[in-house]
Motif scaffolding. Structure first.
Motif, short mmCIF file in Angstrom:
data_model
loop_
_atom_site.label_atom_id
_atom_site.label_comp_id
_atom_site.label_asym_id
_atom_site.label_seq_id
_atom_site.Cartn_x
_atom_site.Cartn_y
_atom_site.Cartn_z
N HIS A 110 0.83 -1.21 0.00
CA HIS A 110 0.00 0.00 0.00
C HIS A 110 0.86 1.26 0.00
O HIS A 110 0.64 2.19 -0.79
N GLU B 199 -7.16 7.49 -3.21
CA GLU B 199 -7.52 6.28 -2.45
C GLU B 199 -8.21 5.26 -3.34
O GLU B 199 -7.93 4.06 -3.25
N ASN B 200 -9.11 5.70 -4.21
CA ASN B 200 -9.80 4.76 -5.10
C ASN B 200 -8.83 4.05 -6.04
O ASN B 200 -8.98 2.86 -6.31
N GLU C 184 -5.59 3.54 -5.38
CA GLU C 184 -4.83 2.63 -4.52
C GLU C 184 -5.62 1.33 -4.28
O GLU C 184 -5.08 0.23 -4.41
N ILE C 185 -6.89 1.48 -3.95
CA ILE C 185 -7.75 0.33 -3.67
C ILE C 185 -7.84 -0.57 -4.90
O ILE C 185 -7.74 -1.79 -4.79
N LYS C 186 -8.00 0.03 -6.07
CA LYS C 186 -8.13 -0.75 -7.31
C LYS C 186 -6.84 -1.53 -7.60
O LYS C 186 -6.88 -2.71 -7.92
N ASN D 226 -6.43 -4.28 -5.03
CA ASN D 226 -7.40 -5.33 -5.30
C ASN D 226 -6.92 -6.25 -6.42
O ASN D 226 -7.12 -7.46 -6.38
N LYS E 266 -6.66 -6.53 0.40
CA LYS E 266 -7.90 -5.87 0.80
C LYS E 266 -7.76 -4.36 0.86
O LYS E 266 -6.66 -3.82 1.02
N ASN E 267 -8.88 -3.69 0.79
CA ASN E 267 -8.96 -2.25 0.92
C ASN E 267 -8.20 -1.79 2.18
O ASN E 267 -8.58 -2.16 3.29
N TYR F 281 -8.12 0.99 3.65
CA TYR F 281 -8.79 2.02 4.43
C TYR F 281 -9.89 1.46 5.33
O TYR F 281 -10.50 2.20 6.06
N TYR F 282 -10.12 0.15 5.25
CA TYR F 282 -11.09 -0.50 6.12
C TYR F 282 -10.42 -1.68 6.77
O TYR F 282 -10.42 -2.79 6.25
#
Length: 154
Positions: free
Chosen positions: A112, A136-137, A139-141, A144, A149-150, A152-153
């Protein structure tokens, strides 16, 4: 193609010099190809909290250790296909601590932060809510795509 020079200056390191290999295809698919780059070069220095704190104080006027610093050489108006993006400095000590605090694996936190720093080199930022959401979106993509996993959660 992305060419990364790794210098590991942290004596207690657990980071392997090829830690980024699994991330490259996801970065290329989500960023590089979309922006029509052919070759990108960057350097990564693995350091400790003391060194990154000194850089953070010198360049950002913040007197504390951070997980990652990015020094970009990127110019959005540059139309060249081959570019030297800049330098990323990672505090392995800080990544280890954050992974424990956030109950994540070290590898997931390192991935990350590497992607986060890479996006900073390309001019992405999180200075306001809109920019943060966009960064953030992405990074998440990318994470993934490599089955992480995401972040931020947690």
């Amino acid at each position: 193609m992305i060419d990364i020079d790794i210098l590991n200056d942290y004596p207690k390191t657990i980071i392997k010099n090829d830690f980024h290999d699994s991330l490259i295809p996801a970065i290329e698919n989500n960023i590089i190809t979309l922006n029509n780059y052919d070759n990108i070069e960057l350097s990564v220095l693995i350091s400790d909290n003391k060194y990154i704190k000194s850089l953070n104080k010198k360049y950002r006027k913040i007197d504390k250790a951070t997980n990652i610093l990015s020094f970009s050489n990127f110019e959005p108006e540059n139309t060249e296909k081959n570019i030297y993006l800049g330098d990323i400095i990672i505090s392995e000590e800080k990544i280890i601590l954050e992974a424990k605090e956030q109950q994540k694996s070290f590898d997931a936190q390192l991935a990350h932060m590497f992607i986060h720093g890479f996006l900073h080199l390309l001019g992405y930022d999180h200075a306001n809510k809109l920019e943060a959401t966009e960064m953030e979106n992405l990074e998440i993509k990318i994470l993934n795509d490599v089955n992480i996993k995401n972040p931020y959660y947690y």
